[in-house]
Design an enzyme around this catalytic site. Structure first.
Site, PDB file in Angstrom:
ATOM      1  N   GLU A  42       0.891  -1.143   0.000  1.00  0.00           N
ATOM      2  CA  GLU A  42       0.000   0.000   0.000  1.00  0.00           C
ATOM      3  C   GLU A  42       0.934   1.199   0.000  1.00  0.00           C
ATOM      4  OE1 GLU A  42      -0.379   2.420   2.546  1.00  0.00           O
ATOM      5  OE2 GLU A  42      -2.350   3.218   2.112  1.00  0.00           O
ATOM      6  N   HIS A  97      -8.683   2.588  -1.516  1.00  0.00           N
ATOM      7  CA  HIS A  97      -9.595   2.768  -0.386  1.00  0.00           C
ATOM      8  C   HIS A  97     -10.554   3.918  -0.610  1.00  0.00           C
ATOM      9  CE1 HIS A  97      -5.944   0.751   0.954  1.00  0.00           C
ATOM     10  NE2 HIS A  97      -6.779   0.007   1.638  1.00  0.00           N
TER      11      HIS A  97
END
Ligand code: GLN
Ligand code: ZN
EC number: 2.1.1.14
Length: 758
Positions: free
Chosen positions: A669, A698
């Site tokens: 990430e 996200h």
């Protein structure tokens, strides 16, 4: 004797709040209705807490997304780019939480990080040179009044100024020190308002005090509170710490004029040592955290009463408040709605609601001289003497046989890279995804129908295969290099594996908030763990049969399975991790034998249980966690490419350990933490090939081709082109299908542009 909790879950026992907020996002619920529903939820919870006789009932622990973000809004720390979207208050708030793309503009979300050593994620506040810290919202005060209107006098809860400043990101020239006086001023204003409202106690959370602090930190902390406590008026101030002990600043904390000090006696043995060695100030209330807010096992009254007795050698009994060790946010709501757990299992479990009963019983027992003879006490003690037959001798034997060789993969990385290059023949900058594809309504309804017995296993499997087919076709059309099967069979990356392992039990409604509207349902480790049957092979094999391109097998790693489960308390974490590692290793070898040449073993939660204190990182954690991962893949063929994936943490400090996992490729990430990971990898001469995510999954925002080209070029400045992979920064299961397709299309197009320009 009194009792208290630090905070209560807020998403709703049936995850109501999640669904309301999501409906609001979709435009299916009005702002007014959302607020109204939330109010009802709060009311119900307060009345529940009140009915169990809790003496200190928290307020302001409710949040539409995250408590730190609420605090940022309260203190007016909203970056200009969100203010200038010119949205209403709540939408501005949601724009910070999840980004905004629409008529009013296009901005990314703020960074999200793990909350200490939990699986909760908070929104990182951004402070810049224009930030003007001042009182800006009424939520804190309104919610106190709201509860009071129902006849419940609450203890408002806020994040303390020191933790707030320490966790913020400073994007301009001004640093933490430049905001100290503003913070003192604004908390003083909060105190004034709370005094006006007649609040008796306020809980100020300063969890940062349990981390390693240096002299300067302690000075700043002392300065803030020395000033602030002068302005407390009639308010009683509880400084609440959790997730460990406050060894670095115990003397300072206990010499300041706090009315109450909250210490955690569960997660750190040291808290008890501290009060014994250094004493505890007179006329100060000790909020003693002895009911575990992180695990779901019943409290051992024997242990708790022993601890309380030891504490009462130092602190007057009347000055002790029995407390949870942290907020109950980290456990599910209630056992009441669990219909499938056996009575035997339930007898040993306590979720949030049951912990309230424990607090009530402990208060009662600790108040009695003759508690040893009380039925409640005896029943509880009996739960802990009966040993479950949850040990498997075969597993024990396998663990004892392990030697150094079981943890070492040969040939070495460099050699393997050459072999794999020749074998897999992937282009430069290979494109791939992290595994899951959107869990669309049909995917969810297929799973729900199976659960309710409305479709047979055969029909269910056929439906999953249809989805896999669609997913493979889509990825071929998009022209990805390494494909995935899409993970449509999984509810969750840990529960799915747990279901196929011996030793696990499951809840139906045991949801715990992970971030914003996202919840996870951690399974429970009840006994020794082993692989019950092959887990992913059928679907992976099927996916591979549909294409000539390689399909990545997709597994969850042992450390993540452990960290996202509720662990046992009768054996060590290391032992559980190795048991799980041997089980997953069987699956890896099974996939390999069935023609899967690339296998991703996710360790999304590797950093989660990293001890808060640096001195314990290796001895208590990394020294077994990294070997557990190595054990899983040590005997694979050189041609088999092992991938892993990690999310939401700062990896800088353990990047060397991550390299020692000895995977061939790792995806991170990265997008939401502004690609800072690249610099870190470069500085540390990271060996493993990497795919630092090129965009943030996200958020529903679609990244443009140009934006991804820029990201890739930035990466190429620091990462050897032969080692760079192009992928989103995490799995796509929470995203909508349309936005995903466009984003992935842009990702491939951007990659091709960069390749062409080379
Ligand atoms: N393979 C998983 C997925 O794509 C990884 C999820 C995660 O890292 N949280 O969903
Ligand atoms: Zn991830």
């Amino acid at each position: 004797m009194r009792n208290s909790i630090i905070g209560y879950p807020r998403i709703g026992g049936q995850r109501e709040l999640k669904f309301w907020i999501e409906d609001y996002f979709k435009g299916n619920l009005s702002l007014e209705k959302l607020q109204e529903n939330a109010k009802v939820l709060r009311k119900e919870q307060w009345s529940l807490l009140n009915n169990t006789g809790l003496d200190f009932i928290p307020s302001n622990d409710f949040s539409f997304y995250d408590g730190i973000l609420d605090m940022a809004v309260l203190l007016n720390v909203t970056p200009d780019r969100y203010k200038s979207l010119d949205l209403n208050e709540l939408d501005t708030y949601f724009a910070m939480a999840r980004g905004y793309q629409g008529e009013n503009g296009d901005v990314k979300a703020l960074t999200m990080k793990k909350w200490f050593n939990t699986n909760y994620h908070y929104i990182v506040t951004e402070v810049d040179d224009n930030t003007e810290i001042k009182l800006n919202s009424d939520k804190l005060f309104e919610q106190y009044s709201e509860a009071l209107a129902d006849g419940i006098k609450t203890k408002p809860v806020i994040i303390g100024g020191f933790t707030f400043l320490k966790l913020a990101d400073y994007t301009g020239k001004k640093k933490l020190e430049d905001f100290i006086s503003d913070v003192v001023k604004v908390y003083g204003d909060i105190f004034t308002k709370l005094n006006e409202l007649g609040v008796e106690w306020v809980q100020i959370d300063e969890p940062i005090l349990v981390t390693d602090l240096n002299r300067k930190d302690i000075e700043i902390f002392t300065k803030i509170y020395t000033e602030l406590l002068k302005n407390k008026g009639n308010l009683k101030i509880l400084i609440q710490t959790y997730f460990g002990d406050i060894r670095d600043c115990y003397s300072e904390v206990t010499s300041l004029a706090f009315d109450g000090i909250g210490l955690d006696f569960v997660e750190s043995k040291k808290s008890l040592e501290l009060i014994k060695e250094k004493g505890f100030p007179k006329n100060t209330t000790l909020f003693a955290g002895i009911v575990n807010g992180k695990n779901i096992w019943k409290n051992s009254y024997e242990k708790s009463v022993t601890t309380l007795n030891e504490i009462s050698n130092v602190v007057d009994k009347n000055d002790i408040v029995i407390n949870t060790c942290c907020s109950l946010l980290h456990v599910p709501y209630s056992l009441k709605t669990e219909e499938k757990l056996s009575e035997n299992h339930k007898a040993k479990l306590a979720f949030a609601e049951e912990k309230l009963i424990e607090l009530a019983e402990l208060k009662e027992l600790f108040g009695e001289k003759d508690y040893l003879n009380s039925g409640k006490y005896k029943n509880n003690v009996a739960l802990f003497v009966k040993k479950e037959s949850n040990t498997d001798l075969e597993i024990k034997k396998n663990l004892n046989k392990l030697t150094e060789e079981d943890f070492t993969r040969l040939p070495e990385f460099k050699e393997r890279m050459k072999i794999q290059r020749g074998f897999l023949k992937l282009p430069l900058l290979p494109t791939t995804t992290i595994g899951s594809f959107p869990q669309t309504a049909d995917v969810k309804s297929n799973r729900a129908k199976l659960k309710k017995g409305q479709v047979t296993q055969e029909v269910y499997t056929e439906n999953v295969k249809k989805k896999i087919e669609e997913c493979i076709t889509l990825q071929e059309e998009l022209d990805f290099d390494v494909l995935v099967h899409g993970e449509f069979e999984r509810n969750d990356m840990v529960e799915y594996f747990g279901e196929n392992l011996n030793g696990y039990i499951f809840t139906q409604k045991g949801w715990v908030q992970s971030y914003g509207t996202r919840c996870v349902k951690p399974p429970l480790i009840w006994g020794d763990v082993s692989r019950a049957k092959s887990i992913t092979v059928e679907y992976s094999k099927y996916a591979q049969s549909l294409t000539l391109k390689p399909v990545k097998g997709m597994l969850t790693g042992p450390v993540t399975i452990l960290n996202w489960s509720f662990p046992r308390e009768d054996i060590s974490l290391k032992e559980m991790a190795f048991q799980i590692a041997l089980a997953i290793k069987e699956e890896v070898l099974d996939l390999e034998a069935n023609g899967i040449n690339i296998i991703q073993i996710d360790e999304a939660a590797l950093k989660e249980k990293l001890p808060i204190r640096r001195a314990q990182w290796h001895s208590d954690y990394l020294d077994w966690a990294i070997p557990a991962f190595r054990l899983v893949h040590s005997t694979t063929k050189a041609t088999t490419q092992i991938h892993t994936h990690m999310c939401y943490s700062e990896f800088e400090e353990i990047v060397k350990d991550i390299d020692l996992m000895d995977a061939d490729v790792i995806s991170f990430e990265a997008s939401r933490s502004k690609l800072s990971i690249i610099e870190v990898l470069n500085k540390n001469n990271f060996i493993t090939a990497v795919g630092p995510g090129v965009y943030d999954i996200h958020s529903p925002r679609v990244p443009s081709v140009e934006e991804i080209v820029i990201a890739i070029n930035l990466m190429l400045e620091k990462i050897n082109i032969e080692k760079l992979w192009i992928n989103p920064d995490c799995g796509l299961k929470t995203r909508g299908l349309e936005e995903t397709i466009t984003s992935l299309k842009n990702l491939v197009e951007a990659t091709k542009k960069v390749r062409d320009a080379l």
